[in-house]
Motif scaffolding. Structure first.
Motif, PDB file in Angstrom:
ATOM      1  N   LEU A  44       0.880  -1.325   0.019  1.00  0.00           N
ATOM      2  CA  LEU A  44      -0.076  -0.097   0.027  1.00  0.00           C
ATOM      3  C   LEU A  44       0.992   1.280  -0.112  1.00  0.00           C
ATOM      4  O   LEU A  44       0.458   2.200  -0.680  1.00  0.00           O
ATOM      5  CB  LEU A  44      -0.855  -0.111   1.203  1.00  0.00           C
ATOM      6  N   GLY A 273      -7.955  -5.090  -0.093  1.00  0.00           N
ATOM      7  CA  GLY A 273      -7.891  -3.800   0.424  1.00  0.00           C
ATOM      8  C   GLY A 273      -8.004  -2.754  -0.685  1.00  0.00           C
ATOM      9  O   GLY A 273      -8.725  -1.643  -0.620  1.00  0.00           O
ATOM     10  N   ARG A 274      -7.505  -3.160  -1.664  1.00  0.00           N
ATOM     11  CA  ARG A 274      -7.456  -2.238  -3.147  1.00  0.00           C
ATOM     12  C   ARG A 274      -8.876  -2.115  -3.544  1.00  0.00           C
ATOM     13  O   ARG A 274      -9.414  -0.832  -3.960  1.00  0.00           O
ATOM     14  CB  ARG A 274      -6.488  -2.634  -4.109  1.00  0.00           C
ATOM     15  N   ALA A 277     -10.707   0.030  -0.986  1.00  0.00           N
ATOM     16  CA  ALA A 277     -10.340   1.552  -0.836  1.00  0.00           C
ATOM     17  C   ALA A 277     -11.098   2.754  -1.118  1.00  0.00           C
ATOM     18  O   ALA A 277     -11.357   3.645  -0.801  1.00  0.00           O
ATOM     19  CB  ALA A 277      -8.937   1.749  -1.326  1.00  0.00           C
ATOM     20  N   SER A 286      -9.798  10.536  -1.512  1.00  0.00           N
ATOM     21  CA  SER A 286     -10.177   9.233  -1.640  1.00  0.00           C
ATOM     22  C   SER A 286      -9.815   8.945  -3.129  1.00  0.00           C
ATOM     23  O   SER A 286      -9.174   9.818  -3.785  1.00  0.00           O
ATOM     24  CB  SER A 286     -11.878   9.282  -1.944  1.00  0.00           C
ATOM     25  N   LEU A 292      -4.251   2.791  -7.142  1.00  0.00           N
ATOM     26  CA  LEU A 292      -3.425   1.867  -6.317  1.00  0.00           C
ATOM     27  C   LEU A 292      -2.440   0.781  -6.901  1.00  0.00           C
ATOM     28  O   LEU A 292      -2.998  -0.514  -6.693  1.00  0.00           O
ATOM     29  CB  LEU A 292      -4.255   1.088  -5.087  1.00  0.00           C
TER      30      LEU A 292
END
Length: 547
Positions: A44, A273-274, A277, A286, A292
């Motif tokens: 990340l 998580g990507r 996000a 944001s 990412l």
């Protein structure tokens, strides 16, 4: 020792990690989860620069301002854009009113077609807000029918509030509203950004180091899960004929297997998580999942560094352990930790940071490598000093209850496990203290108290020229929550003799209104007052004179 022997020993250790029954699988899974969480955070972090760069690129691609350009005449490829930005509950809403002047007018990024008058295309976040109960007041402010959604290319973030609406006769409003006639979107001048302020660069570097150091400590601790059970297994290997060096390489192979599995889990955690996000906004920023994308070079560095660190940490941990066939060394008191090399790390960090004292801002530039190296050595020094501090403190602990004596004796025999568990917390706390001191040090340079008295006024509104001032002020007075409204008009006066005329600002209002902005000796309708010597005095030629 040949590379082939190293490979065979590491492979044997990897087999032991997954062939040790349920206990072995649990230990390998715990190691993999711990390493995976650290890897996900590292990936990340490597993706953040690309995400910020992509936001800047999209902001530049949709730019519709022409500050550095000459006025463009009307043509079949021009578009009139008026800014209709607003704020709703401390959240910025980006608005643009569009009127194409020909069939070849440029289409804003993210739109498939121009909205007609009374229609608008909105971002997904704004559409969700307008459809909720919380957006009732905002719906009254945007009385347009939603006919489309702005695509990802027209937004800088997944949670951005933005809309495009159609209009007619906007050319007549170019002089009184913020906007422009353009023939393309995008401004190359925005892409060439100014160099970062040295203090801001320092803050960013320290923040990244402080965030990443606890992750590195956590990964180093994760590869040592189940260390004592592993040592007993290694003692059994000594019993069947392996020497001490081969035993350490087998232990490194176990850690290597757990770290490789951790890389796989970490990649999965990152990809999960990507996707999530897009649902979050941090400090009004944001991103879309496509932002990412870790740098390939940095991602490869993480993939190589984590397994290598796992092997090195394991070999380093076993360097001071003598593994015998019966494992009796585990019951002996370990050698006392040395202090001198642990002090060299923080002292080296201070030595690197000392030349940078007073640098930055107007005092010159600073070397970012010295700053990063100095901060890292200070934080690593905390990690190295903590085991020595724990050992020194517990060595002086004495009498107490049975439970107290058992706990103290356990720490006196082996305090390394306890120190490892709190090392990450200690580094995080030390980094937080360093950041707090840094922010406190630069706060005075970048903050200043305003001279506005918020007990007299909390909001200022500029009304367009085509609205009648008195009726607009009455609407504000009728608004729920408004206690007092002061309305004044503004215009400009010139002697009109040349292009370089002296120009002064004129404020028009009743006596009560003028007393809000100036101290007057007396006031009656028709009186005119001249104010000289103020911060915004625009009358150097003395145009405002009696008569």
């Amino acid at each position: 020792m040949s590379a082939g022997q190293w490979g065979r020993d590491l492979a044997m250790g990897a087999r032991f990690a997954f062939a040790g029954g349920r206990e072995g699988w649990i230990r390998a899974l715990l190691t993999a989860v711990g390493v995976g969480l650290g890897v996900a955070l590292l990936l990340l972090t490597t993706a953040v620069p690309n995400a910020l760069a992509e936001r800047d690129r999209r902001e530049e691609a949709r730019s519709d301002h022409t500050f550095s350009q000459q006025e463009i005449p009307k043509a079949d490829n021009t578009l009139i854009v008026l800014d209709t930005d607003t704020t709703f509950r401390d959240r910025d809403v980006r608005g643009r009113m569009l009127e194409p002047e020909g069939p070849r007018a440029p289409l804003p990024p993210g739109l498939a077609e121009f909205p007609a008058k009374g229609e608008m295309a909105v971002s997904p976040a704004l559409k969700e807000l307008l459809g909720s109960d919380d957006g009732k007041l905002l719906r009254e402010r945007l009385p347009y029918r939603i006919t489309g959604t702005i695509g990802e290319q027209g937004l800088i973030g997944s949670q951005e509030l933005a809309y495009f609406t159609g209009g007619q006769g906007l050319a007549d409003r170019l002089g009184s509203a913020s906007g422009a006639r353009i023939d393309r979107f995008g401004n190359a001048d925005l892409a060439a950004s100014d160099p970062w302020d040295p203090v801001l660069l320092l803050l960013v570097l320290v923040v990244f180091v402080v965030l990443l150091m606890p992750v590195a400590v956590f990964i180093a601790a994760a590869v040592r899960f189940g260390g004592e059970r592993r040592d007993r297994r290694l003692a059994a290997l000594r019993l069947v004929g392996s020497d001490s060096r081969m035993t350490r390489r087998i232990a490194a192979g176990e850690a290597l297997a757990g770290s490789v599995l951790g890389l796989v889990l970490g990649t999965g955690f990152f990809l999960l998580g990507r996707q999530l996000a897009a649902s979050f906004e941090v400090f009004r920023v944001s991103v879309f999942p496509s932002y990412l994308n870790p740098s390939p070079l940095l991602a490869a560095l993480v993939a190589l560094a984590v397994p290598t660190a796992a092997v090195l940490v394991t070999l380093l941990a076993l360097r001071g352990v003598v593994i015998e066939p019966l494992g009796v060394v585990r019951t002996a008191r370990p050698a006392r930790r040395r202090l001198w090399w642990r002090l060299l790390l923080p002292l080296g960090g201070l030595a690197l940071l000392f030349p940078m004292v007073g640098q930055g801002g107007d005092e010159g530039t600073f070397n970012q490598y010295l700053v990063v190296g100095g901060v890292m050595l200070l934080l690593v020094g905390v990690t190295a000093l903590l085991p020595w501090v724990v050992e020194t403190v517990v060595a002086r602990l004495g009498s107490g209850g049975v439970a107290w004596q058992l706990a103290v004796r356990r720490l006196q025999l082996s305090s390394g496990a306890a120190a490892r568990m709190v090392n990450g917390i200690a580094v995080a706390v030390a980094g937080a203290i360093a950041l707090q001191m840094l922010f406190a040090g630069v706060e005075g340079t970048y903050t200043a108290a305003t001279r506005y008295d918020v007990s007299r006024a909390q909001m200022q509104v500029h009304v367009p020229d085509d609205l009648e001032l008195a009726s607009t002020a009455q609407k504000f007075r009728d608004t729920k929550g408004v206690r007092k409204v002061t309305a004044m008009g503004e215009t400009y006066l010139s002697d009109g003799r040349s292009d370089t005329d002296a120009i002064i600002q004129v404020t028009v209002g009743d006596c009560a209104t003028l007393r809000e902005v100036a101290t007057l000796p007396s006031c009656r309708d028709g009186d005119v007052f001249a104010v000289h010597g103020g911060e915004y005095d625009t009358d150097p030629a003395g145009l405002a004179q009696p008569g």
